[in-house]
Write an enzyme that holds these catalytic residues in place. Structure first.
Site, PDB file in Angstrom:
ATOM      1  N   GLY A   1      49.028  35.153  42.168  1.00 46.22           N
ATOM      2  CA  GLY A   1      48.950  35.494  40.697  1.00 46.22           C
ATOM      3  C   GLY A   1      50.040  34.982  39.846  1.00 46.22           C
TER       4      GLY A   1
ATOM      5  CD  GLU B   1      53.759  40.339  41.276  1.00 50.55           C
ATOM      6  OE1 GLU B   1      53.703  39.140  41.311  1.00 50.55           O
ATOM      7  OE2 GLU B   1      53.392  41.325  41.843  1.00 50.55           O
ATOM      8  CG  ASP B   2      50.555  38.472  38.866  1.00 52.40           C
ATOM      9  OD1 ASP B   2      51.304  39.434  39.356  1.00 52.40           O
ATOM     10  OD2 ASP B   2      49.461  38.334  39.467  1.00 52.40           O
TER      11      ASP B   2
ATOM     12  CG  ASP C   1      48.101  48.354  38.133  1.00 50.79           C
ATOM     13  OD1 ASP C   1      48.249  49.482  37.612  1.00 50.79           O
ATOM     14  OD2 ASP C   1      47.212  47.846  38.458  1.00 50.79           O
TER      15      ASP C   1
ATOM     16  CE  LYS D   1      46.644  46.383  34.700  1.00 48.62           C
ATOM     17  NZ  LYS D   1      45.491  46.718  35.637  1.00 48.62           N
TER      18      LYS D   1
ATOM     19  CG  PHE E   1      41.090  44.267  36.342  1.00 44.25           C
ATOM     20  CD1 PHE E   1      41.909  44.751  37.415  1.00 44.25           C
ATOM     21  CD2 PHE E   1      40.616  42.684  36.521  1.00 44.25           C
ATOM     22  CE1 PHE E   1      42.132  43.964  38.376  1.00 44.25           C
ATOM     23  CE2 PHE E   1      41.121  42.095  37.846  1.00 44.25           C
ATOM     24  CZ  PHE E   1      41.869  42.967  38.578  1.00 44.25           C
TER      25      PHE E   1
ATOM     26  CG  ASP F   1      42.720  37.315  41.539  1.00 43.98           C
ATOM     27  OD1 ASP F   1      43.499  37.801  41.423  1.00 43.98           O
ATOM     28  OD2 ASP F   1      41.763  37.459  42.301  1.00 43.98           O
TER      29      ASP F   1
ATOM     30  NE  ARG G   1      44.066  33.146  42.327  1.00 45.66           N
ATOM     31  CZ  ARG G   1      44.891  34.377  42.356  1.00 45.66           C
ATOM     32  NH1 ARG G   1      45.476  34.903  41.649  1.00 45.66           N
ATOM     33  NH2 ARG G   1      44.305  35.076  43.315  1.00 45.66           N
TER      34      ARG G   1
HETATM   35  P1  IMP Z   1      50.685  47.009  41.848  1.00 46.75           P
HETATM   36  O1  IMP Z   1      51.054  47.217  43.183  1.00 46.75           O
HETATM   37  O2  IMP Z   1      49.674  48.378  41.455  1.00 46.75           O
HETATM   38  O3  IMP Z   1      51.773  47.112  40.929  1.00 46.75           O
HETATM   39  O4  IMP Z   1      49.599  46.118  41.748  1.00 46.75           O
HETATM   40  C1  IMP Z   1      50.521  44.827  41.487  1.00 46.75           C
HETATM   41  C2  IMP Z   1      49.434  43.373  41.818  1.00 46.75           C
HETATM   42  O5  IMP Z   1      48.164  43.802  41.811  1.00 46.75           O
HETATM   43  C3  IMP Z   1      49.740  42.307  40.879  1.00 46.75           C
HETATM   44  O6  IMP Z   1      50.516  41.672  41.752  1.00 46.75           O
HETATM   45  C4  IMP Z   1      48.543  41.685  40.857  1.00 46.75           C
HETATM   46  O7  IMP Z   1      48.168  40.623  41.991  1.00 46.75           O
HETATM   47  C5  IMP Z   1      47.378  42.654  41.130  1.00 46.75           C
HETATM   48  N1  IMP Z   1      46.978  43.370  39.783  1.00 46.75           N
HETATM   49  C6  IMP Z   1      47.389  44.602  39.145  1.00 46.75           C
HETATM   50  N2  IMP Z   1      46.760  44.672  38.027  1.00 46.75           N
HETATM   51  C7  IMP Z   1      46.137  43.729  37.869  1.00 46.75           C
HETATM   52  C8  IMP Z   1      45.132  43.340  36.744  1.00 46.75           C
HETATM   53  O8  IMP Z   1      44.826  43.918  35.860  1.00 46.75           O
HETATM   54  N3  IMP Z   1      44.652  41.999  37.094  1.00 46.75           N
HETATM   55  C9  IMP Z   1      44.689  41.316  38.193  1.00 46.75           C
HETATM   56  N4  IMP Z   1      45.326  41.719  38.895  1.00 46.75           N
HETATM   57  C10 IMP Z   1      46.105  42.717  38.894  1.00 46.75           C
HETATM   58 MG    MG Z   2      50.228  39.221  42.405  1.00 48.21          MG
END
Ligand code: IMP
Ligand code: MG
Length: 187
Positions: A51, A106-107, A110, A138, A160, A167, A173
């Site tokens: 990402g 990092e993209d 969340d 987020k 989302f 993606d 992407r």
């Molecule tokens: P976390 O572990 O919940 O912080 O999730 C982080 C990872 O989940 C990110 O690096 C993304 O690859 C993916 N992710 C989380 N939210 C989104 C979203 O809204 N769109 C796309 N990918 C997401």
């Molecule tokens: Mg990611």
């Protein structure tokens, strides 16, 4: 409509959150901050694939001090839209990070589960420092993320998000902007 050609929303996109032009401003600001903080430190920028690859490519071109790059890949979502809490290293670094100043690009942050895991894992390898540059964070009502990035591009609503590297099931992407995916596409 082609996904590549313009800034008009793709039919699966509910709304464009961050335009290409805004992304340029955001990423150039982040690059300037990093350049100011890391002069003489030769930081190692680590891209979390897949990402963050577009974000990192643009970020690097906005860092004007010596730096290097390496890649790692983890998997936390599979093809779904919810974090499983299980982070799997799919590809590890090629660089030894002992004594290095590390910046993880990092993209999107969340729940923060993915990044917390990566940060802890990298810290156990003895780097001089580890910081996080997250393009998007987020905002989840009533929840504080388990990690606070040093550099943040932009806060986004609890929807989302796709585009500019992000993606859903490996699609979108290539969109040059960041947008909210229509819920009917993934539900
Ligand atoms: P976390 O572990 O919940 O912080 O999730 C982080 C990872 O989940 C990110 O690096 C993304 O690859 C993916 N992710 C989380 N939210 C989104 C979203 O809204 N769109 C796309 N990918 C997401
Ligand atoms: Mg990611």
């Amino acid at each position: 409509m082609s996904e590549l050609t313009n800034n008009q929303a793709h039919p699966d996109i509910e709304s464009i959150l961050i335009t290409q032009e805004d992304l340029n401003h955001i990423v150039s600001r982040m690059g300037a901050q990093i350049s100011a903080d890391y002069a003489e430190k030769n930081p190692l920028v680590i891209t979390v694939l897949r990402g963050a690859f577009i974000f990192t490519a643009d970020l690097l071109r906005n860092i004007d001090v010596p730096c290097s790059i390496d890649f790692m890949a983890v998997s936390s979502y599979g093809d779904g839209v919810k974090s499983t809490g299980v982070v799997r290293i799919v590809k590890d670094l090629d660089t030894k990070i002992e004594g290095r100043h590390v910046i993880i690009a990092e993209d999107i942050l969340d729940s923060g589960l993915t990044l917390s895991y990566i940060v802890d894992m990298l810290k156990s390898r003895g780097p001089a420092s580890v910081e996080v540059a997250a393009l998007l964070v987020k905002d989840i009502p009533g929840k504080t993320p388990s990690l606070k990035p040093r550099y943040v591009g932009c806060h986004v609503p609890n929807e989302f998000i796709v585009g500019y590297g992000l993606d859903f099931a490996e699609r979108y992407r290539n969109l040059p902007y960041v947008g909210i995916l229509k819920p009917e596409v993934y539900s």
